[in-house]
Design an enzyme around this catalytic site. Structure first.
Site, PDB file in Angstrom:
ATOM      1  N   GLY A   1       0.811  -1.226   0.000  1.00  0.00           N
ATOM      2  CA  GLY A   1       0.000   0.000   0.000  1.00  0.00           C
ATOM      3  C   GLY A   1       0.838   1.266   0.000  1.00  0.00           C
ATOM      4  O   GLY A   1       1.810   1.385  -0.752  1.00  0.00           O
TER       5      GLY A   1
ATOM      6  N   ASP B   1       2.902   2.393   2.224  1.00  0.00           N
ATOM      7  CA  ASP B   1       4.256   2.103   2.681  1.00  0.00           C
ATOM      8  C   ASP B   1       5.143   1.664   1.508  1.00  0.00           C
ATOM      9  O   ASP B   1       6.254   2.188   1.315  1.00  0.00           O
ATOM     10  CB  ASP B   1       4.147   0.975   3.719  1.00  0.00           C
ATOM     11  CG  ASP B   1       5.278   0.977   4.717  1.00  0.00           C
ATOM     12  OD1 ASP B   1       6.085   1.918   4.708  1.00  0.00           O
ATOM     13  OD2 ASP B   1       5.353   0.018   5.509  1.00  0.00           O
TER      14      ASP B   1
HETATM   15  P1  ADP Z   1      -3.147   0.492   6.321  1.00  0.00           P
HETATM   16  O1  ADP Z   1      -2.253  -0.692   6.523  1.00  0.00           O
HETATM   17  O2  ADP Z   1      -2.966   1.573   7.372  1.00  0.00           O
HETATM   18  O3  ADP Z   1      -4.572   0.103   6.113  1.00  0.00           O
HETATM   19  P2  ADP Z   1      -2.666   0.873   3.437  1.00  0.00           P
HETATM   20  O4  ADP Z   1      -1.440   1.444   2.833  1.00  0.00           O
HETATM   21  O5  ADP Z   1      -2.954  -0.578   3.202  1.00  0.00           O
HETATM   22  O6  ADP Z   1      -2.579   1.218   4.999  1.00  0.00           O
HETATM   23  O7  ADP Z   1      -3.930   1.703   2.946  1.00  0.00           O
HETATM   24  C1  ADP Z   1      -4.319   2.959   3.445  1.00  0.00           C
HETATM   25  C2  ADP Z   1      -5.119   3.694   2.397  1.00  0.00           C
HETATM   26  O8  ADP Z   1      -4.237   4.275   1.439  1.00  0.00           O
HETATM   27  C3  ADP Z   1      -6.091   2.828   1.585  1.00  0.00           C
HETATM   28  O9  ADP Z   1      -7.302   3.543   1.448  1.00  0.00           O
HETATM   29  C4  ADP Z   1      -5.383   2.658   0.247  1.00  0.00           C
HETATM   30  O10 ADP Z   1      -6.306   2.526  -0.822  1.00  0.00           O
HETATM   31  C5  ADP Z   1      -4.653   3.988   0.124  1.00  0.00           C
HETATM   32  N1  ADP Z   1      -3.444   3.991  -0.743  1.00  0.00           N
HETATM   33  C6  ADP Z   1      -2.739   2.963  -1.252  1.00  0.00           C
HETATM   34  N2  ADP Z   1      -1.696   3.404  -1.980  1.00  0.00           N
HETATM   35  C7  ADP Z   1      -1.742   4.773  -1.934  1.00  0.00           C
HETATM   36  C8  ADP Z   1      -0.943   5.835  -2.503  1.00  0.00           C
HETATM   37  N3  ADP Z   1       0.116   5.585  -3.265  1.00  0.00           N
HETATM   38  N4  ADP Z   1      -1.306   7.106  -2.220  1.00  0.00           N
HETATM   39  C9  ADP Z   1      -2.370   7.385  -1.435  1.00  0.00           C
HETATM   40  N5  ADP Z   1      -3.155   6.445  -0.886  1.00  0.00           N
HETATM   41  C10 ADP Z   1      -2.846   5.153  -1.132  1.00  0.00           C
END
Ligand code: ADP
Length: 169
Positions: free
Chosen positions: A33, A35
């Protein structure tokens, strides 16, 4: 002065702000995601600093609800603020931990002197927090605690996230 909150649909790694918040996990060693995107685009400098933080300050990992800053490597931003969101639970109310992620990230950014900051929708991906509830908690906390920033931006990935946050705002 009320907090200047903006919503955009887009990618957190492409934001022209001083600090971007990473939805990290407690290992600080990267993941999927947000990260994964931040580490891929920001390059190895970020994980190198995370490794030092683990060795020097967070031997058992960054606690849920806490936040810590590193360089942003090759990103446009100057700093990445890593925060660990709570995993959604239907049994236990973890809202205060999600609010804490937002509050502690603002505090870390303020300590660095950042005036602009962008947040993803923390915990709404792999951690499965329902979007509408996460939006309410994020917006309430940022509004209450974001004083002094020129801009507090929420970056939503995809139309559904954007629409949900727009409705909550
Ligand atoms: P968590 O483990 O805290 O749930 P994630 O990274 O899996 O974190 O997802 C958090 C949110 O960020 C989700 O709504 C996902 O769709 C969104 N997301 C994923 N990639 C990106 C990105 N490159 N920029 C912004 N938001 C993102």
């Amino acid at each position: 002065m009320p907090t200047h909150i903006t919503l955009v649909q887009g990618d957190i790694t492409e934001q022209d702000v001083e600090a971007v918040v990473n939805a990290a996990n407690s290992s600080l060693m990267g993941g999927g995601g947000v990260d994964g995107a931040i580490h891929r685009k920001g390059g190895p400098e970020i994980v190198a600093e995370c490794r030092r933080l683990r060795a020097e300050r967070y031997g058992s990992g960054l606690p849920t609800g806490a936040a810590v800053a590193t360089t942003a490597g090759r990103l446009t931003a100057r700093w990445v603020i890593h925060t660990v969101g709570p995993v959604w639970s239907g049994q236990e109310d973890r809202s205060e931990l999600l609010a804490s992620c937002h509050r502690e990230s603002l505090r870390a950014a303020r300590e660095l002197g950042a005036r602009t900051i962008a947040f993803p929708a923390i915990s709404t991906g792999v951690y499965r927090w329902p979007l509408d509830d996460a939006a309410r908690i994020a917006l309430r906390t940022l509004r209450a605690e974001g004083e002094g920033f020129a801009e507090v931006r929420l970056v939503l990935f995809g139309q559904r996230s954007y629409d949900t946050f727009r409705a909550a705002l």
